[in-house]
Design a protein around this motif. Structure first.
Motif, PDB file in Angstrom:
ATOM      1  N   ASN A 168     -22.145   2.762  -6.085  1.00  0.00           N
ATOM      2  CA  ASN A 168     -20.734   3.455  -5.934  1.00  0.00           C
ATOM      3  C   ASN A 168     -20.549   4.324  -4.781  1.00  0.00           C
ATOM      4  O   ASN A 168     -19.527   4.223  -4.209  1.00  0.00           O
ATOM      5  CB  ASN A 168     -21.048   4.783  -7.434  1.00  0.00           C
ATOM      6  CG  ASN A 168     -19.713   5.581  -7.284  1.00  0.00           C
ATOM      7  OD1 ASN A 168     -18.645   4.922  -7.712  1.00  0.00           O
ATOM      8  ND2 ASN A 168     -19.730   6.699  -6.993  1.00  0.00           N
ATOM      9  N   GLU A 169     -21.706   4.827  -4.098  1.00  0.00           N
ATOM     10  CA  GLU A 169     -21.294   5.356  -2.708  1.00  0.00           C
ATOM     11  C   GLU A 169     -20.853   4.271  -1.725  1.00  0.00           C
ATOM     12  O   GLU A 169     -20.050   4.559  -0.861  1.00  0.00           O
ATOM     13  CB  GLU A 169     -22.747   5.912  -2.288  1.00  0.00           C
ATOM     14  CG  GLU A 169     -23.110   7.168  -3.211  1.00  0.00           C
ATOM     15  CD  GLU A 169     -22.052   8.359  -2.974  1.00  0.00           C
ATOM     16  OE1 GLU A 169     -21.531   8.602  -1.965  1.00  0.00           O
ATOM     17  OE2 GLU A 169     -21.729   8.906  -4.161  1.00  0.00           O
ATOM     18  N   MET A 170     -21.480   3.211  -1.757  1.00  0.00           N
ATOM     19  CA  MET A 170     -21.090   1.995  -0.745  1.00  0.00           C
ATOM     20  C   MET A 170     -19.590   1.524  -1.167  1.00  0.00           C
ATOM     21  O   MET A 170     -18.986   1.356  -0.031  1.00  0.00           O
ATOM     22  CB  MET A 170     -22.278   0.803  -0.937  1.00  0.00           C
ATOM     23  CG  MET A 170     -23.735   1.105  -0.269  1.00  0.00           C
ATOM     24  SD  MET A 170     -24.778  -0.210  -0.158  1.00  0.00           S
ATOM     25  CE  MET A 170     -24.816  -0.703  -1.956  1.00  0.00           C
ATOM     26  N   GLU A 171     -19.476   1.460  -2.246  1.00  0.00           N
ATOM     27  CA  GLU A 171     -18.049   1.089  -2.748  1.00  0.00           C
ATOM     28  C   GLU A 171     -16.958   2.104  -2.235  1.00  0.00           C
ATOM     29  O   GLU A 171     -15.858   1.655  -1.823  1.00  0.00           O
ATOM     30  CB  GLU A 171     -18.149   0.877  -4.167  1.00  0.00           C
ATOM     31  CG  GLU A 171     -16.828  -0.127  -4.820  1.00  0.00           C
ATOM     32  CD  GLU A 171     -16.757  -0.332  -5.915  1.00  0.00           C
ATOM     33  OE1 GLU A 171     -16.725  -1.561  -6.446  1.00  0.00           O
ATOM     34  OE2 GLU A 171     -17.267   0.315  -6.854  1.00  0.00           O
ATOM     35  N   ASP A 172     -17.466   3.238  -2.423  1.00  0.00           N
ATOM     36  CA  ASP A 172     -16.598   4.343  -1.788  1.00  0.00           C
ATOM     37  C   ASP A 172     -16.134   4.134  -0.326  1.00  0.00           C
ATOM     38  O   ASP A 172     -14.971   4.505   0.317  1.00  0.00           O
ATOM     39  CB  ASP A 172     -17.050   5.814  -2.066  1.00  0.00           C
ATOM     40  CG  ASP A 172     -16.867   6.060  -3.498  1.00  0.00           C
ATOM     41  OD1 ASP A 172     -16.221   5.697  -4.118  1.00  0.00           O
ATOM     42  OD2 ASP A 172     -17.304   7.287  -3.750  1.00  0.00           O
ATOM     43  N   TRP A 173     -16.931   3.767   0.345  1.00  0.00           N
ATOM     44  CA  TRP A 173     -16.655   3.211   1.829  1.00  0.00           C
ATOM     45  C   TRP A 173     -16.146   1.915   1.976  1.00  0.00           C
ATOM     46  O   TRP A 173     -15.220   1.946   2.946  1.00  0.00           O
ATOM     47  CB  TRP A 173     -17.707   3.669   2.633  1.00  0.00           C
ATOM     48  CG  TRP A 173     -18.281   4.987   2.714  1.00  0.00           C
ATOM     49  CD1 TRP A 173     -19.219   5.721   1.811  1.00  0.00           C
ATOM     50  CD2 TRP A 173     -17.779   6.004   3.587  1.00  0.00           C
ATOM     51  NE1 TRP A 173     -19.348   6.822   2.206  1.00  0.00           N
ATOM     52  CE2 TRP A 173     -18.445   7.264   3.197  1.00  0.00           C
ATOM     53  CE3 TRP A 173     -16.853   6.099   4.621  1.00  0.00           C
ATOM     54  CZ2 TRP A 173     -18.031   8.562   3.766  1.00  0.00           C
ATOM     55  CZ3 TRP A 173     -16.641   7.256   5.309  1.00  0.00           C
ATOM     56  CH2 TRP A 173     -17.058   8.634   4.861  1.00  0.00           C
ATOM     57  N   TYR A 174     -16.590   0.981   1.486  1.00  0.00           N
ATOM     58  CA  TYR A 174     -16.409  -0.425   1.725  1.00  0.00           C
ATOM     59  C   TYR A 174     -16.391  -1.255   0.412  1.00  0.00           C
ATOM     60  O   TYR A 174     -17.521  -1.464  -0.110  1.00  0.00           O
ATOM     61  CB  TYR A 174     -17.279  -1.173   2.687  1.00  0.00           C
ATOM     62  CG  TYR A 174     -17.663  -0.256   4.115  1.00  0.00           C
ATOM     63  CD1 TYR A 174     -16.281  -0.308   5.035  1.00  0.00           C
ATOM     64  CD2 TYR A 174     -18.548  -0.129   4.520  1.00  0.00           C
ATOM     65  CE1 TYR A 174     -16.404   0.160   5.987  1.00  0.00           C
ATOM     66  CE2 TYR A 174     -18.857   0.662   5.933  1.00  0.00           C
ATOM     67  CZ  TYR A 174     -17.621   0.807   6.768  1.00  0.00           C
ATOM     68  OH  TYR A 174     -17.804   1.365   7.920  1.00  0.00           O
TER      69      TYR A 174
END
Length: 113
Positions: A67-73
């Motif tokens: 979720n955190e990575m997807e929020d950025w990329y």
């Protein structure tokens, strides 16, 4: 007061280093740790899970990382292939708060994507 606990993930330097290295359009010096932590995501979990946070993290760290990575990329090819619990703890500081007051006199409505 509502029957939830709030988990807040704060980025540590290794996450920000990955974020800056993974940026496919990097032209500036990159994001700082303070800038990355300017607006953190809050995850509402059950009170019971808040009282057993280590257990909850062990069961959910993969989802949180994604979720955190997807929020950025959103491009998954930019994400690290191996995502471990050790990596999660190296990348995030976890705060948990169990006293949650809802001060808005309106129902909580799920946001549309």
């Amino acid at each position: 007061m509502i029957n939830r606990a709030a988990v807040i993930l704060k980025y540590k330097e290794p996450f920000v280093e990955w974020l800056n290295k993974a940026d496919p359009h990097k032209e500036d010096p990159g994001l700082t740790l303070a800038e990355a932590n300017d607006d953190c995501t809050v995850y509402l979990i059950s009170e019971e899970d808040g009282e057993n946070l280590d257990e909850w993290i062990a069961l959910n760290y993969q989802t949180l990382l994604v979720n955190e990575m997807e929020d950025w990329y959103s491009d998954e090819t930019l994400w690290p292939k191996k995502r471990t619990k050790k990596m999660f703890h190296e990348w995030f500081e976890v705060d948990c708060h169990t006293a949650i007051y809802d001060t808005v006199d309106a129902p909580i409505v799920e946001a549309e994507d």
